[in-house]
Design a protein around this motif. Sequence first.
Motif, PDB file in Angstrom:
ATOM      1  N   ASP A 147       0.803  -1.226   0.000  1.00 43.25           N
ATOM      2  CA  ASP A 147       0.000   0.000   0.000  1.00 43.25           C
ATOM      3  C   ASP A 147       0.836   1.277   0.000  1.00 43.25           C
ATOM      4  N   TYR A 148       2.107   1.170  -0.345  1.00 40.07           N
ATOM      5  CA  TYR A 148       2.934   2.363  -0.499  1.00 40.07           C
ATOM      6  C   TYR A 148       2.640   3.000  -1.854  1.00 40.07           C
ATOM      7  N   SER A 149       3.135   4.209  -2.050  1.00 35.12           N
ATOM      8  CA  SER A 149       2.867   4.955  -3.279  1.00 35.12           C
ATOM      9  C   SER A 149       4.167   5.399  -3.928  1.00 35.12           C
ATOM     10  N   LEU A 150       4.126   5.448  -5.255  1.00 37.63           N
ATOM     11  CA  LEU A 150       5.178   6.113  -6.008  1.00 37.63           C
ATOM     12  C   LEU A 150       4.686   7.528  -6.303  1.00 37.63           C
ATOM     13  N   LEU A 151       5.297   8.514  -5.658  1.00 39.28           N
ATOM     14  CA  LEU A 151       4.972   9.908  -5.953  1.00 39.28           C
ATOM     15  C   LEU A 151       5.737  10.333  -7.193  1.00 39.28           C
ATOM     16  N   MET A 152       5.055  11.069  -8.067  1.00 40.58           N
ATOM     17  CA  MET A 152       5.678  11.557  -9.295  1.00 40.58           C
ATOM     18  C   MET A 152       5.233  12.992  -9.535  1.00 40.58           C
ATOM     19  N   ALA A 153       6.132  13.783 -10.108  1.00 44.30           N
ATOM     20  CA  ALA A 153       5.773  15.135 -10.532  1.00 44.30           C
ATOM     21  C   ALA A 153       6.578  15.475 -11.779  1.00 44.30           C
ATOM     22  N   PHE A 154       6.025  16.393 -12.589  1.00 46.44           N
ATOM     23  CA  PHE A 154       6.642  16.783 -13.855  1.00 46.44           C
ATOM     24  C   PHE A 154       7.012  18.259 -13.814  1.00 46.44           C
ATOM     25  N   GLN A 155       8.107  18.582 -14.509  1.00 40.09           N
ATOM     26  CA  GLN A 155       8.545  19.970 -14.620  1.00 40.09           C
ATOM     27  C   GLN A 155       9.281  20.126 -15.947  1.00 40.09           C
ATOM     28  N   LEU A 156       8.821  21.033 -16.788  1.00 37.07           N
ATOM     29  CA  LEU A 156       9.484  21.256 -18.069  1.00 37.07           C
ATOM     30  C   LEU A 156      10.885  21.816 -17.849  1.00 37.07           C
ATOM     31  N   LEU A 157      11.846  21.312 -18.616  1.00 33.29           N
ATOM     32  CA  LEU A 157      13.221  21.789 -18.503  1.00 33.29           C
ATOM     33  C   LEU A 157      13.392  23.098 -19.271  1.00 33.29           C
ATOM     34  N   HIS A 158      14.173  24.012 -18.703  1.00 36.55           N
ATOM     35  CA  HIS A 158      14.606  25.191 -19.433  1.00 36.55           C
ATOM     36  C   HIS A 158      15.707  24.786 -20.410  1.00 36.55           C
ATOM     37  N   GLU A 159      16.017  25.678 -21.344  1.00 33.71           N
ATOM     38  CA  GLU A 159      17.016  25.346 -22.362  1.00 33.71           C
ATOM     39  C   GLU A 159      18.375  25.034 -21.744  1.00 33.71           C
ATOM     40  N   ASP A 160      18.798  25.813 -20.729  1.00 34.46           N
ATOM     41  CA  ASP A 160      20.090  25.548 -20.106  1.00 34.46           C
ATOM     42  C   ASP A 160      20.075  24.211 -19.361  1.00 34.46           C
ATOM     43  N   GLU A 161      18.903  23.813 -18.840  1.00 34.04           N
ATOM     44  CA  GLU A 161      18.799  22.526 -18.164  1.00 34.04           C
ATOM     45  C   GLU A 161      18.840  21.379 -19.172  1.00 34.04           C
ATOM     46  N   LYS A 162      18.304  21.613 -20.382  1.00 31.89           N
ATOM     47  CA  LYS A 162      18.418  20.598 -21.429  1.00 31.89           C
ATOM     48  C   LYS A 162      19.875  20.385 -21.809  1.00 31.89           C
ATOM     49  N   ASP A 163      20.660  21.478 -21.825  1.00 27.81           N
ATOM     50  CA  ASP A 163      22.088  21.351 -22.107  1.00 27.81           C
ATOM     51  C   ASP A 163      22.781  20.546 -21.014  1.00 27.81           C
ATOM     52  N   GLN A 164      22.380  20.789 -19.756  1.00 30.88           N
ATOM     53  CA  GLN A 164      22.950  20.024 -18.646  1.00 30.88           C
ATOM     54  C   GLN A 164      22.578  18.557 -18.757  1.00 30.88           C
ATOM     55  N   TYR A 165      21.360  18.276 -19.204  1.00 32.51           N
ATOM     56  CA  TYR A 165      20.931  16.892 -19.395  1.00 32.51           C
ATOM     57  C   TYR A 165      21.796  16.219 -20.451  1.00 32.51           C
ATOM     58  N   SER A 166      22.020  16.896 -21.572  1.00 35.19           N
ATOM     59  CA  SER A 166      22.849  16.320 -22.635  1.00 35.19           C
ATOM     60  C   SER A 166      24.251  16.031 -22.125  1.00 35.19           C
ATOM     61  N   SER A 167      24.793  16.955 -21.314  1.00 41.54           N
ATOM     62  CA  SER A 167      26.124  16.741 -20.738  1.00 41.54           C
ATOM     63  C   SER A 167      26.118  15.564 -19.779  1.00 41.54           C
ATOM     64  N   LEU A 168      25.050  15.435 -18.986  1.00 41.53           N
ATOM     65  CA  LEU A 168      24.942  14.340 -18.034  1.00 41.53           C
ATOM     66  C   LEU A 168      24.901  12.998 -18.755  1.00 41.53           C
TER      67      LEU A 168
END
Length: 262
Positions: A147-168
């Motif tokens: 009976d536990y839950s998986l909490l989830m939330a969404f947040q759109l990435l900014h352009e600089d964060e997309k660059d950080q994602y690509s680097s990651l």
Amino acid sequence: MDREQRGGPTTLGHDQRFFLKTQRRHEVQVLLTHLPRYVQHLQQHPHSLLARLLGVHSLRVAQGKKKYFIIMQSVFYPASRISERYDIKGCEVNRWVEPVPEDSPLVLVLKDLNFQGKIMKLGPQRSWLLHQMELDTAFLRELNILDYSLLMAFQLLHEDEKDQYSSLIFHMARSMQGAPNSGGAEGQNRRLLSDVPNAFHILDGPEQRYFLGLVDLTTVYGLRKRLEQLWKMLRYPGRTFSTVSPARYASRLCQWVEAHTE
């Protein structure tokens, strides 16, 4: 902001970094009983999705009963740009929340049926999430927890964060070159963490940031839950509900995540 949950109301702190949740006495006893194994699991799997327990407390109001509460790190932090929040159990009975208008000041946590038709696009990080879900739910299964839950939330990435994602992702690919598997040292399933607050509960995809965490870890599959399962089988024939064996609960939630990610 307060949100009513099973076991008592949940109250977020002013910066929404921590939340306080009231608990019943037997729920606190379950937490304390399992605390050594919980700590051991986090040591063995430091990037676990389990919510981080920061304290278990009690107080007694004058001439009143003792009240118990826990303080945990919020999965939904930092919350300023979060667009959608979900509480997922991998079933359908009582898993719908009526949405509010877009201009409403209310912040709702939606449920499984509200997520129909949606998908989490994780890219190369999907395999990490699926494996970590298996590790964490196997641990809860061993503790006879459901009976536990998986909490989830969404947040759109900014352009600089997309660059950080690509680097990651680039650094992740390089770190995996020549490695026998992606599990990390001694099967710990480590990953490269984003340089953000609350990084243990944040997983970036190519377009969106996802907040993920397993919460409500105090329900034991005892006699009461077994009887409740039998009653629900009669009440909801052919439908899925939350009260099932810990093994079934764990596998079903993992299957839900696998089916709703790419």
